[in-house]
Design a protein around this motif. Structure first.
Motif, short mmCIF file in Angstrom:
data_model
loop_
_atom_site.label_atom_id
_atom_site.label_comp_id
_atom_site.label_asym_id
_atom_site.label_seq_id
_atom_site.Cartn_x
_atom_site.Cartn_y
_atom_site.Cartn_z
N GLU A 78 20.55 -16.32 -33.86
CA GLU A 78 19.34 -16.14 -33.05
C GLU A 78 19.58 -16.78 -31.68
O GLU A 78 20.01 -17.94 -31.60
N ILE A 103 20.84 -20.65 -31.20
CA ILE A 103 21.30 -21.26 -29.95
C ILE A 103 20.10 -21.36 -29.00
O ILE A 103 19.46 -20.35 -28.70
N ILE A 162 15.94 -13.79 -16.40
CA ILE A 162 17.15 -14.61 -16.20
C ILE A 162 17.93 -14.01 -15.03
O ILE A 162 18.12 -12.79 -14.98
C1 SAM Z 1 10.49 -16.07 -24.60
S1 SAM Z 1 11.02 -17.63 -25.31
C2 SAM Z 1 11.16 -17.04 -27.00
C3 SAM Z 1 11.10 -18.15 -27.99
C4 SAM Z 1 11.03 -17.69 -29.45
N1 SAM Z 1 12.21 -16.92 -29.84
C5 SAM Z 1 9.80 -16.84 -29.69
O1 SAM Z 1 9.93 -15.64 -29.91
O2 SAM Z 1 8.71 -17.41 -29.63
C6 SAM Z 1 12.71 -17.70 -24.74
C7 SAM Z 1 13.54 -18.86 -25.28
O3 SAM Z 1 14.89 -18.68 -24.86
C8 SAM Z 1 15.43 -19.92 -24.42
N2 SAM Z 1 16.54 -19.62 -23.50
C9 SAM Z 1 16.46 -19.14 -22.23
N3 SAM Z 1 17.68 -18.95 -21.71
C10 SAM Z 1 18.57 -19.29 -22.69
C11 SAM Z 1 20.00 -19.30 -22.77
N4 SAM Z 1 20.77 -18.91 -21.72
N5 SAM Z 1 20.58 -19.71 -23.92
C12 SAM Z 1 19.83 -20.10 -24.98
N6 SAM Z 1 18.47 -20.13 -24.95
C13 SAM Z 1 17.85 -19.73 -23.83
C14 SAM Z 1 14.24 -20.62 -23.78
O4 SAM Z 1 14.44 -22.01 -23.69
C15 SAM Z 1 13.12 -20.22 -24.76
O5 SAM Z 1 13.03 -21.13 -25.82
#
Ligand code: SAM
Length: 228
Positions: A78, A103, A162
């Motif tokens: 995930e 991650i 991003i």
């Molecule tokens: C839209 S939230 C979704 C969180 C969760 N999966 C949900 O559906 O509620 C996006 C998540 O991706 C993480 N994130 C953003 N860029 C990332 C990266 N390059 N690598 C890992 N995680 C990242 C953020 O910190 C955040 O927790």
């Protein structure tokens, strides 16, 4: 009665409480500050582009994502676990915790995930590192110690918010790491248009909308083009 007496400030009200009750109030405040929802909001304020959502996914969206995962012999990875709504749905779907890797880039959210799911492999890191972690054998191996294929990638990353160079690294790593027979799931708030994963070479196999989410979302199921 002056206005201060009529509407005493919350602070003044808690000072007027007996000591035991004040300790209780302080504990509740600390618990609220540490709750998944407040952590998510704090991360959103600190890193709006990386979090990319006003709140965590709804249980309905998480269950629909998890419904596309076939618990199998390989790994499920995930990307962007957040507070763990989808992680929890994946476990409920029957994915074995020792075959699940999450991650998460935010240290606070990765820490929360590790505490919530102690048997899951939570990695505080960048999704762009996935292919390297896999190639170097840094993901959980099988019972015989051999590396496991990544059968499924479940992405909650806000790809559209991003910045393009970072997004390209993530897309390249995901496509490279996904097993030839693997499936990649991505949810997005863009209800129309191609998925960035298609631009990176994957083929879209299925798409559906989930209205019971804030905002409504689309789930894309993708795979390597040659395996369609
Ligand atoms: C839209 S939230 C979704 C969180 C969760 N999966 C949900 O559906 O509620 C996006 C998540 O991706 C993480 N994130 C953003 N860029 C990332 C990266 N390059 N690598 C890992 N995680 C990242 C953020 O910190 C955040 O927790």
């Amino acid at each position: 009665m002056d206005s201060n007496t009529e509407h005493p400030a919350p602070f003044a009200a808690s000072r007027a409480l007996p000591r035991a009750a004040r300790i209780g109030v302080a504990r509740v405040r600390r618990a609220v500050a540490r709750s998944p929802q407040s952590l998510f909001l704090r991360e959103l304020v600190a890193q709006p582009g990386a979090v990319g959502a006003i709140c965590a996914s709804s249980p309905r969206l998480a269950a629909r994502m998890a419904g596309h995962v076939e618990p199998a012999a390989g790994l499920v990875v995930e990307l962007g676990g957040g507070t763990g709504v989808i992680t929890s749905a994946l476990l409920a779907r029957g994915v074995a915790p020792e075959r699940l890797v999450v991650i998460e880039r935010s240290a606070a959210l990765a820490d929360l995930l590790a505490r919530r799911f102690p048997q899951v492999g939570v990695i505080h890191g960048d999704a762009a590192e996935l292919a390297r972690l896999h190639a170097q054998g840094l993901l959980p191996p099988g019972a015989d110690g051999a590396p496991l294929p990544i059968d499924c990638i479940v992405s909650g990353l806000p790809l559209l918010s991003i910045p393009p160079p970072a997004r390209q690294h993530i897309l390249r790593a995901g496509v490279q790491a996904l097993a030839p027979h693997g499936r990649l799931l991505q949810f997005t708030y863009a209800l129309r248009g191609a998925s960035p994963w298609q631009d990176a070479g994957l083929a879209r196999l299925h798409s559906e909308r989930v209205l019971a989410n804030l905002p409504p979302a689309r789930i894309d199921v993708l795979g390597h083009a040659a395996r369609r």
